[in-house]
Design a protein around this motif. Sequence first.
Motif, PDB file in Angstrom:
ATOM      1  N   LYS A 161       0.832  -1.310   0.014  1.00 55.55           N
ATOM      2  CA  LYS A 161       0.072  -0.058   0.011  1.00 55.55           C
ATOM      3  C   LYS A 161       0.799   1.101  -0.107  1.00 55.55           C
ATOM      4  O   LYS A 161       2.031   1.312   0.529  1.00 55.55           O
ATOM      5  N   GLY A 162       0.183   2.312  -0.435  1.00 57.25           N
ATOM      6  CA  GLY A 162       0.871   3.631  -0.465  1.00 57.25           C
ATOM      7  C   GLY A 162      -0.055   4.778  -0.602  1.00 57.25           C
ATOM      8  O   GLY A 162      -1.237   4.539  -0.535  1.00 57.25           O
ATOM      9  N   ALA A 163       0.497   5.861  -0.368  1.00 50.91           N
ATOM     10  CA  ALA A 163      -0.451   7.131  -0.071  1.00 50.91           C
ATOM     11  C   ALA A 163       0.285   8.193  -0.980  1.00 50.91           C
ATOM     12  O   ALA A 163       1.579   8.483  -0.995  1.00 50.91           O
ATOM     13  N   CYS A 164      -0.513   9.181  -1.182  1.00 52.68           N
ATOM     14  CA  CYS A 164       0.263  10.310  -2.139  1.00 52.68           C
ATOM     15  C   CYS A 164       0.887  11.326  -1.172  1.00 52.68           C
ATOM     16  O   CYS A 164       0.204  11.581  -0.008  1.00 52.68           O
ATOM     17  N   LEU A 165       1.807  11.746  -1.607  1.00 51.18           N
ATOM     18  CA  LEU A 165       2.580  12.743  -0.609  1.00 51.18           C
ATOM     19  C   LEU A 165       1.947  14.190  -0.766  1.00 51.18           C
ATOM     20  O   LEU A 165       1.343  14.637  -1.879  1.00 51.18           O
ATOM     21  N   PRO A 166       1.599  14.777   0.122  1.00 54.06           N
ATOM     22  CA  PRO A 166       0.909  16.076   0.166  1.00 54.06           C
ATOM     23  C   PRO A 166       1.943  17.351  -0.558  1.00 54.06           C
ATOM     24  O   PRO A 166       0.981  18.579  -0.600  1.00 54.06           O
TER      25      PRO A 166
END
Lengths: 381, 197
Positions: free
Chosen positions: B30-35
């Motif tokens: 899993k991963g998430a977008c950097l803000p």
Amino acid sequence: MKGALVLVCWVAALVFVFHPSAGFAFPDMVRHGYINCNTCHVSPSGGGALNGYGREMSREILSMWKGAEDGKEQYFAYGLLHPENTPVWLKAIQGEVRAVQFHREDKTVREGAFIPMQTDLEVVLTHGPLDFSFTYGGHRVKQDTHWKVQGFYGMFHFNELVRLRAGKFSITPGIKLPEHTAWIRRDLGFGESTDSPVAEISWFSEKAGLTADLRMTDSNPEAPQPEKGILASFYVSPIEKTRIQTSVYQGDDPKKTRNVYSFSALSGPGGLGVSDALTFLGEAAFINSRSKLPGDPLVRSRVEYLRLNYECLQGLTVYGLRERSQSNVTDLKTEKEAWGAGAQWFPRTHFEVQMQVEKVKIKTLGDDFGTVAWLMLHYYL
Amino acid sequence: MKKQTNYLMGLILGLGLCDLAAGAVSPAQKGACLPNGNGVEFEAIGKPSLLKIVGKGKPVDCEVSLLPDSGGSKLVGKFKFSIESLDTGIELRNKHMKEKYLEVGRFPTAELEIKDLKFKSISDLSSETAFVGTLLLHGVSKEIQGTFSVKGDEKEATGEAKFEVSLKDFGVAIPSFAGITVSETVKVRVPVSVRKQ
């Protein structure tokens, strides 16, 4: 890539400024992304009557005090005619009044004058793909004011991209600066009162434009512009809020033929992280002129113009200016240069005030700098 | 003007692609977008003067998963974008765009869901690769197609998604103001930076 291109523009600007001696439309609207003049003006080359969008932008992004968002103040006669009550056949109508207080001072002269420059009414009619514009008014020539139809044209829109125009209007290589006394216009013979019979075809897209003009000699023998010529201009917007243009003009009058090569760039250098309130305008023109008298040599001349604008508040722009002109590049004594500063103020829609002061050195008069200053008042209805 | 949140693109792919490059089947990642990445951009053309209108907004928020799939991997993810963040450089235009046409009061965000973006190895994604997803915009959900490209490593990846949106398809009235009418199709570009969780 974008940063590199903007950097090139800045370097070009600096070259213009520091190059050793051996060169109504509002072009700086480019910084809002408006690279095509006809976004706001009826005329594809800019200047003249504003269309409805141009009227709205005069309020929204040019004026210091905008007025009511849903008001009609920005339209003709403060809303006497606005989009909801204007007949469909009337594309635009605009009155212009312009005057200048001029001052010049050097070793030999000190003079000033108030000059009513312009009082015009332009009306643009439309029917389907056809537009017809005519401008009636008075232009001051020396001490006299001439009242007549100053210019006119008919324009046919083939489609969104291509249009054909013919009539009596002015053309200019390079950027159509409203300051017609700038050397980049006046010394090239494209200053004030240069309307002449012209046939023009133009093509514009969202990133580029191409215009070709055939300028014919005015049949009036007293007309100030006996030169006929062909002008081709091409511009491109390689990155956002930038316009780079090149023009070639070939002219022929009873005394000489000449070729004018013009290169110009306008940019809001936001791409380098510099404020979008900064724009620069640079133009250089190179002229080869040959007299029709046998034995006369080819004369090469050049003109350069550089301006850096800073919009410190919406509606108020200050700028620094550098001009250089040399009527014979082989003779340093024909050179003149100017350094100046100015301010342009749009307090409210319909109004414009501009002032400029330049220190001018004309080598034929010596090495001292004189002063040229003017205050221009412009009101459009 | 619409904003398409095509986050999918390469961001997520960067996660765990090294494992997949050798064709190995690996557990879901899993991963998430950097803000703090670059924001969403759109480009529309205003006619008849062929005015180019560019709008920019904040970076997207996303949650992505990289799942093993026969012969490679597949990307699943959801991307969310704040329409309120869009800016075209002119205040009046922003107001019309958000309040009158995109109705941010009713539909403050746009969402894109990708359920099945398959690839064999990360190198496949370094050049523009086609994707299919479902975009929710202005209260309307429709399938869209686009392209994306990505480059990265096991920890982070950056990429870009591009696609076009037909305003009519999402029930958005064609914007028109003072004689300038926006063309029906708007181009969207979504830069994405993703970090593995």
